[in-house]
Design an enzyme around this catalytic site. Structure first.
Site, PDB file in Angstrom:
ATOM      1  N   PRO A  24       0.862  -1.191   0.000  1.00 11.24           N
ATOM      2  CA  PRO A  24       0.000   0.000   0.000  1.00 11.24           C
ATOM      3  C   PRO A  24       0.892   1.233   0.000  1.00 11.24           C
ATOM      4  CG  PRO A  24       0.132  -0.928   2.218  1.00 11.24           C
ATOM      5  CD  PRO A  24       0.916  -1.842   1.305  1.00 11.24           C
ATOM      6  N   MET A  25       0.629   2.152  -0.906  1.00 13.08           N
ATOM      7  CA  MET A  25       1.410   3.398  -0.922  1.00 13.08           C
ATOM      8  C   MET A  25       0.478   4.570  -1.195  1.00 13.08           C
ATOM      9  SD  MET A  25       5.051   2.493  -2.726  1.00 13.08           S
ATOM     10  CE  MET A  25       4.409   1.555  -4.103  1.00 13.08           C
ATOM     11  N   CYS A 108       2.260   4.043   9.813  1.00 19.37           N
ATOM     12  CA  CYS A 108       2.491   5.346   9.193  1.00 19.37           C
ATOM     13  C   CYS A 108       3.252   6.279  10.141  1.00 19.37           C
ATOM     14  CB  CYS A 108       1.168   5.991   8.788  1.00 19.37           C
ATOM     15  SG  CYS A 108       1.443   7.574   7.995  1.00 19.37           S
ATOM     16  N   LYS A 147      -0.454  -4.051   9.373  1.00 17.92           N
ATOM     17  CA  LYS A 147       0.871  -3.705   8.837  1.00 17.92           C
ATOM     18  C   LYS A 147       1.540  -2.762   9.824  1.00 17.92           C
ATOM     19  CE  LYS A 147       3.248  -2.142   4.680  1.00 17.92           C
ATOM     20  NZ  LYS A 147       3.641  -0.752   4.978  1.00 17.92           N
ATOM     21  N   GLY A 209      10.024  -4.200   2.812  1.00 18.72           N
ATOM     22  CA  GLY A 209      11.181  -3.321   2.950  1.00 18.72           C
ATOM     23  C   GLY A 209      12.358  -3.772   2.120  1.00 18.72           C
ATOM     24  N   ARG A 233       8.373   0.591  -3.326  1.00 13.92           N
ATOM     25  CA  ARG A 233       8.983   1.608  -4.194  1.00 13.92           C
ATOM     26  C   ARG A 233       9.534   1.040  -5.496  1.00 13.92           C
ATOM     27  NH1 ARG A 233      12.674   3.807   0.422  1.00 13.92           N
ATOM     28  NH2 ARG A 233      12.433   1.585   0.943  1.00 13.92           N
TER      29      ARG A 233
END
Ligand SMILES: Cc1cc2nc3c(=O)[nH]c(=O)nc-3n(C[C@H](O)[C@H](O)[C@H](O)COP(=O)(O)O)c2cc1C
Length: 352
Positions: A24-25, A108, A147, A209, A233
């Site tokens: 999720p981004m 977050c 998460k 990660g 990413r």
């Protein structure tokens, strides 16, 4: 024993067809991103974090549409907040919208979120965090997952204390991004913690990660015992990396193919967000796609200056006429995005 990333696994009753989860981004994980991720090998995709207060009040300026299309499922919708009852209400709406999984954000690090008591703050509030998970799990019949980061401060091992408690409270799976909230995205994700967490819980753990290649994914799966890896990413503007990570086959796309995927992404995002929002939202994707795809920087700058998404698409087709046929091939493989349209407020801020 060599791990096969094409192997299916489960989160409760939900079958996940590969061991790659698309992260999720916020500001990235629109439906076009998720559907593309599924086409390139992700077994599970996630929405960006959605504010449960926003859902409750339904008056957020960032009110958008969460559209769940059949070809993006299985899909987890991530919610964030700090009030168990509001989170449960949001989760019920998310389930009604057709999500397969409700994911809760305890990661977050962005101040706008943590100052409201949500996101990573909850790592230091185990009692409240467990109440949130328990209340949400009681409210919905789909699996509830969490998460999280390793903790708030550098070197923190909070996730190892909290993880098992969250599972006792009802979490069906845990995703660990083993950086501290303070680290944001600096340093490295310390997957030794992921291995420790795997030993402590009897639900699937997903490792998030710095997963950037097939070899790195294999290494993480083998050394941690995690059920799956999550990719964030590395997939921005680069769906081909998902295929490489899953299958280990590194086929670089032609410029036609890069332009075609970008054109489909633009078109689908304009449909989801509306032309005005999409035109601004998409600008960062031009560089992500085209720089990786070998296009010169001035071309990217030229696209960023164009006002409408139609102009961008036209310019791409002039630069790469072969992209039109590639778009047709993608469309032929893609079912219509005729999923349900549910008005949900999408968060304007991000992070995890
Ligand atoms: C732009 C951006 C937005 C993000 N938004 C979220 C989010 O909404 N929810 C969440 O749990 N994590 C979010 N994350 C964290 C990612 O899901 C992931 O855990 C992190 O980027 C590490 O994985 P990576 O090295 O593969 O990028 C975000 C990360 C980035 C870079």
């Amino acid at each position: 024993m060599q791990v096969n990333l094409r192997e299916a696994w489960r989160i409760g009753p939900v079958a996940v067809p590969s061991r790659l989860v698309l992260a999720p981004m916020a500001g990235v994980s629109v439906q076009a991103f998720r559907r593309q991720g599924r086409r390139y090998g992700a077994g599970l995709v996630c929405s960006e974090m959605v504010s449960c207060a926003g859902i409750h009040y339904r008056n957020e300026r960032t009110l958008g549409y969460l559209r769940i299309a059949p070809d993006e499922r299985p899909l987890a919708v991530q919610i964030f907040g700090s009030e168990p009852e509001l989170m449960a209400e949001a989760a019920e709406m998310v389930e009604a919208a057709g999500a397969d999984i409700v994911d809760i954000n305890f990661g977050c690090p962005v101040r706008k979120v943590t100052k409201t008591g949500a996101g990573a703050t909850l790592l230091e509030q185990p009692e409240r965090a467990c109440r949130i998970v328990g209340t949400v799990a009681d409210a919905v019949s789909v699996p509830v997952t969490v998460k999280m980061r390793r903790g708030l401060e550098n070197g923190s091992r909070t996730c190892l204390e909290l993880g098992p408690q969250l599972v006792d409270a009802g979490a069906s799976s845990l995703t660990l991004h083993p950086r501290s909230a303070r680290q944001m995205y600096t340093g490295e994700a310390d997957h030794r913690l992921t291995a420790e967490l795997v030993d402590l819980v009897d639900v699937p753990v997903v490792a998030s990660g710095d997963v950037v290649s097939h070899n790195r994914a294999l290494e993480i799966l083998e050394t941690t015992g995690a059920e799956a890896v999550m990719v964030g990413r590395a997939a921005q503007g680069n769906p081909w990396t998902l295929r490489e990570i899953v299958d280990g086959v590194d086929e670089r796309p032609s410029r036609d193919e890069v332009a075609a995927e970008l054109i489909v992404f633009i078109r689908e995002t304009a449909r989801e967000l509306g032309e005005r929002r999409a035109a601004g939202f998409l600008k960062k994707f031009y560089g992500w796609y085209l720089r990786g795809g070998g296009f010169p920087r001035p071309f990217v700058q030229e696209l960023v200056r164009l006002e409408t998404t139609n102009e961008v698409v036209e310019r791409l087709l002039i630069a790469e006429p072969g992209a039109a046929a590639a778009v047709a091939r993608i469309d032929a493989d893609m079912p219509d995005a005729d999923g349900t349209l549910v008005p949900l407020p999408i968060s304007a801020f991000g992070g995890g």
